[in-house]
Design a protein around this motif. Structure first.
Motif, PDB file in Angstrom:
ATOM      1  N   PHE A 193       0.835  -1.203   0.000  1.00 14.60           N
ATOM      2  CA  PHE A 193       0.000   0.000   0.000  1.00 14.60           C
ATOM      3  C   PHE A 193       0.871   1.256   0.000  1.00 14.60           C
ATOM      4  CE2 PHE A 193      -3.225   2.901   1.985  1.00 14.60           C
ATOM      5  CZ  PHE A 193      -4.239   2.713   1.060  1.00 14.60           C
ATOM      6  N   SER A 194       1.937   1.225   0.800  1.00 22.65           N
ATOM      7  CA  SER A 194       2.818   2.406   0.840  1.00 22.65           C
ATOM      8  C   SER A 194       3.634   2.514  -0.448  1.00 22.65           C
ATOM      9  CB  SER A 194       3.721   2.393   2.081  1.00 22.65           C
ATOM     10  OG  SER A 194       4.821   1.559   1.909  1.00 22.65           O
ATOM     11  N   ASN A 195       4.015   1.380  -1.034  1.00 21.84           N
ATOM     12  CA  ASN A 195       4.731   1.432  -2.320  1.00 21.84           C
ATOM     13  C   ASN A 195       3.840   2.005  -3.427  1.00 21.84           C
ATOM     14  OD1 ASN A 195       6.907   0.299  -1.108  1.00 21.84           O
ATOM     15  ND2 ASN A 195       6.766  -1.694  -2.110  1.00 21.84           N
ATOM     16  N   ALA A 196       2.541   1.744  -3.325  1.00 24.48           N
ATOM     17  CA  ALA A 196       1.609   2.241  -4.345  1.00 24.48           C
ATOM     18  C   ALA A 196       1.362   3.742  -4.205  1.00 24.48           C
ATOM     19  CB  ALA A 196       0.288   1.480  -4.250  1.00 24.48           C
ATOM     20  N   HIS A 197       1.675   4.279  -3.035  1.00 22.80           N
ATOM     21  CA  HIS A 197       1.407   5.697  -2.758  1.00 22.80           C
ATOM     22  C   HIS A 197       2.668   6.410  -2.290  1.00 22.80           C
ATOM     23  CE1 HIS A 197      -2.900   5.124  -3.172  1.00 22.80           C
ATOM     24  NE2 HIS A 197      -2.930   4.203  -2.242  1.00 22.80           N
ATOM     25  N   PRO A 198       3.712   6.440  -3.120  1.00 24.20           N
ATOM     26  CA  PRO A 198       4.999   6.984  -2.643  1.00 24.20           C
ATOM     27  C   PRO A 198       4.929   8.457  -2.248  1.00 24.20           C
ATOM     28  CG  PRO A 198       5.047   6.613  -5.031  1.00 24.20           C
ATOM     29  CD  PRO A 198       3.782   6.005  -4.524  1.00 24.20           C
ATOM     30  N   ASP A 199       4.005   9.206  -2.844  1.00 21.65           N
ATOM     31  CA  ASP A 199       3.952  10.638  -2.531  1.00 21.65           C
ATOM     32  C   ASP A 199       2.791  11.003  -1.623  1.00 21.65           C
ATOM     33  OD1 ASP A 199       6.134  10.991  -4.277  1.00 21.65           O
ATOM     34  OD2 ASP A 199       4.753  10.974  -5.996  1.00 21.65           O
ATOM     35  N   LYS A 200       2.149  10.001  -1.073  1.00 25.10           N
ATOM     36  CA  LYS A 200       0.979  10.287  -0.236  1.00 25.10           C
ATOM     37  C   LYS A 200       1.260   9.986   1.228  1.00 25.10           C
ATOM     38  CE  LYS A 200      -2.662   9.804  -3.677  1.00 25.10           C
ATOM     39  NZ  LYS A 200      -3.760   8.976  -4.163  1.00 25.10           N
ATOM     40  N   THR A 201       0.503  10.655   2.097  1.00 22.43           N
ATOM     41  CA  THR A 201       0.586  10.370   3.521  1.00 22.43           C
ATOM     42  C   THR A 201      -0.459   9.303   3.840  1.00 22.43           C
ATOM     43  OG1 THR A 201       1.225  12.649   3.921  1.00 22.43           O
ATOM     44  CG2 THR A 201       0.478  11.391   5.826  1.00 22.43           C
ATOM     45  N   ILE A 202       0.030   8.197   4.414  1.00 19.27           N
ATOM     46  CA  ILE A 202      -0.847   7.054   4.672  1.00 19.27           C
ATOM     47  C   ILE A 202      -1.269   7.009   6.132  1.00 19.27           C
ATOM     48  CG2 ILE A 202      -0.908   4.522   4.771  1.00 19.27           C
ATOM     49  CD1 ILE A 202       0.992   4.655   2.294  1.00 19.27           C
ATOM     50  N   GLY A 203      -2.572   6.958   6.349  1.00 23.98           N
ATOM     51  CA  GLY A 203      -3.110   6.773   7.700  1.00 23.98           C
ATOM     52  C   GLY A 203      -3.467   5.306   7.906  1.00 23.98           C
ATOM     53  N   VAL A 204      -3.395   4.868   9.156  1.00 24.11           N
ATOM     54  CA  VAL A 204      -3.730   3.473   9.484  1.00 24.11           C
ATOM     55  C   VAL A 204      -4.686   3.459  10.669  1.00 24.11           C
ATOM     56  CG1 VAL A 204      -2.833   1.224  10.224  1.00 24.11           C
ATOM     57  CG2 VAL A 204      -1.459   2.667   8.694  1.00 24.11           C
ATOM     58  N   ILE A 205      -5.807   2.768  10.524  1.00 23.98           N
ATOM     59  CA  ILE A 205      -6.718   2.548  11.657  1.00 23.98           C
ATOM     60  C   ILE A 205      -6.644   1.069  12.000  1.00 23.98           C
ATOM     61  CG2 ILE A 205      -9.082   2.705  12.515  1.00 23.98           C
ATOM     62  CD1 ILE A 205      -9.544   5.070  10.678  1.00 23.98           C
ATOM     63  N   TRP A 206      -6.149   0.779  13.199  1.00 24.13           N
ATOM     64  CA  TRP A 206      -5.840  -0.593  13.633  1.00 24.13           C
ATOM     65  C   TRP A 206      -6.841  -0.977  14.717  1.00 24.13           C
ATOM     66  CZ3 TRP A 206      -1.844  -3.236  11.256  1.00 24.13           C
ATOM     67  CH2 TRP A 206      -1.429  -4.439  11.835  1.00 24.13           C
ATOM     68  N   ILE A 207      -7.804  -1.824  14.344  1.00 23.51           N
ATOM     69  CA  ILE A 207      -8.880  -2.215  15.264  1.00 23.51           C
ATOM     70  C   ILE A 207      -8.539  -3.615  15.772  1.00 23.51           C
ATOM     71  CG2 ILE A 207     -11.381  -2.504  15.465  1.00 23.51           C
ATOM     72  CD1 ILE A 207     -10.930  -0.880  12.441  1.00 23.51           C
ATOM     73  N   ASP A 208      -8.275  -3.750  17.061  1.00 21.30           N
ATOM     74  CA  ASP A 208      -7.593  -4.944  17.557  1.00 21.30           C
ATOM     75  C   ASP A 208      -7.690  -4.993  19.084  1.00 21.30           C
ATOM     76  OD1 ASP A 208      -5.545  -6.976  18.011  1.00 21.30           O
ATOM     77  OD2 ASP A 208      -4.613  -6.386  16.122  1.00 21.30           O
ATOM     78  N   ALA A 209      -7.588  -6.200  19.652  1.00 18.31           N
ATOM     79  CA  ALA A 209      -7.463  -6.305  21.115  1.00 18.31           C
ATOM     80  C   ALA A 209      -6.037  -6.012  21.552  1.00 18.31           C
ATOM     81  CB  ALA A 209      -7.852  -7.702  21.580  1.00 18.31           C
ATOM     82  N   HIS A 210      -5.091  -6.191  20.603  1.00 23.01           N
ATOM     83  CA  HIS A 210      -3.662  -6.084  20.928  1.00 23.01           C
ATOM     84  C   HIS A 210      -3.022  -4.923  20.165  1.00 23.01           C
ATOM     85  CE1 HIS A 210      -5.042 -10.293  21.191  1.00 23.01           C
ATOM     86  NE2 HIS A 210      -4.394 -10.267  22.333  1.00 23.01           N
ATOM     87  N   ALA A 211      -1.857  -4.493  20.650  1.00 24.16           N
ATOM     88  CA  ALA A 211      -1.178  -3.376  19.991  1.00 24.16           C
ATOM     89  C   ALA A 211      -0.273  -3.860  18.846  1.00 24.16           C
ATOM     90  CB  ALA A 211      -0.356  -2.583  21.001  1.00 24.16           C
TER      91      ALA A 211
END
Ligand SMILES: [Mn+2]
Length: 339
Positions: free
Chosen positions: A133-151
């Motif tokens: 995903f980050s390779n596909a968007h080299p010039d973009k700022t990528i946000g991540v929403i991590w929904i999980d019981a663990h970190a």
């Protein structure tokens, strides 16, 4: 405004054969973007086997809700020849090899303009997912929403188990967390971990901790809390969710990522309360309710910035009733997709 085509249509008078034909001729479209589903059937990052069957279980349960995917890329994984001495990063060579392949598949999908879904075995697959995903968007700022019981912020230096599905975010933000180290690694483990952090080529680290949001984390070790504090990672714990409501959490998550151009949503089914279904490797009490999980997915799947939705850690072999977790997840995702 989103357009959703369930592919199968809703005319129940059609025979199965006719419905499958309809399936072949229509594309699932969200926000005017065609959806590609990538099935990453790998569970070598988990301590318990069986999550490799999770992606197929979810696809088969979704069909019962008339949700089908036409554009599907399946990655079946074999174990590579592994060095037996990787006690603090078990099966890392297989995980790394699979991550490189998933990274390529995601890069291709996103470059083709697809909204991409990943149904994966265990959560270590997120390393390949976010690398692509980050390779596909080299010039973009990528946000991540991590929904999980663990970190999922352990490194081989801090892990209590050596299981790689507890480490994807540390690999992705490039955190060794040496100041909190309690394991002494062999040279070969160090080299394998460093290689994993750079998997899929492209720039590293793959993501920035300030562009990460946690929802429903409730089982993290002190070494992980150290990183959450050090990087000031946005974190909505169960108590906050109960007090302020899930829509407040979703809105604040999106607000925190307002400066990001595109968002990767990673949904570990252990974010949900195990009272509903326990077919996952590491269930933890006090999780999201069905309504809360549905609100999260419904809002995020149709959000114009969401470029990728990953669903992971369904392990049918651990269910008390066959496919219970896949059924629950399919109900929630089907409802979310239908808006
Ligand atoms: Mn996880």
């Amino acid at each position: 405004m989103h357009v959703f085509d369930s592919r199968l249509g809703t005319d129940l008078r059609l025979t199965i054969g006719q419905r499958l034909k309809v399936l072949k001729n229509h594309y699932m479209i969200i926000q005017n973007q065609a959806v590609r589903l990538i099935l990453a059937k790998c569970d070598t990052g988990a301590g318990k086997k069986g999550a490799e069957k999770g992606p197929d279980a979810l696809v088969s349960e979704l069909k019962k809700f008339e949700i089908g995917f036409d554009d599907v890329h399946t990655l079946e994984f074999d174990n590579v020849n592994e060095n037996a001495s990787m006690q603090f990063c078990k099966h890392i060579e297989t995980v790394s090899n699979n991550a490189a392949r998933l990274s390529e598949a995601v890069l291709e999908s996103v470059k083709a303009g697809k909204k991409t879904f990943i149904f994966s075995g265990d959560h270590s697959n997120a390393i390949g997912g976010l690398s692509g995903f980050s390779n596909a968007h080299p010039d973009k700022t990528i946000g991540v929403i991590w929904i999980d019981a663990h970190a999922d912020l352990h490194s081989p230096y801090t892990t209590p188990s050596g299981n790689m599905h507890g480490m994807p975010l540390a690999a992705l933000i490039g955190a060794d967390n040496i100041s909190e180290a309690k394991n002494v690694l062999s040279d070969i483990e160090v080299a394998a971990w460093n290689a994993l952090k750079t998997v899929g080529d492209g720039p590293t680290p793959k993501i920035q901790p300030e562009n990460l949001v946690f929802i429903a984390i409730r089982d993290a070790e002190p070494q992980e809390w150290h990183l959450i504090d050090q990087y000031n990672i946005k974190n909505f714990e169960p108590e906050y969710i109960k007090e302020h409501g899930i829509y407040n959490v979703i809105n604040n998550s999106l607000k925190h990522l307002e400066h990001c151009d595109t968002i990767y949503v990673s949904f570990d089914v252990d974010s949900m309360d195990p009272g509903m279904a326990n077919g996952t490797g590491t269930p933890v009490e006090n999780g999201l309710s069905k309504a809360e999980a549905e609100a999260v997915l419904k809002t995020l799947v149709h959000h114009p910035k969401t470029g990728l939705l990953e669903i992971t850690e369904i392990n049918p072999s651990l269910d008390t009733m066959p496919h219970k977790m896949a059924v629950l997840t399919a109900e929630i995702l089907a409802s979310a997709l239908k808006g």
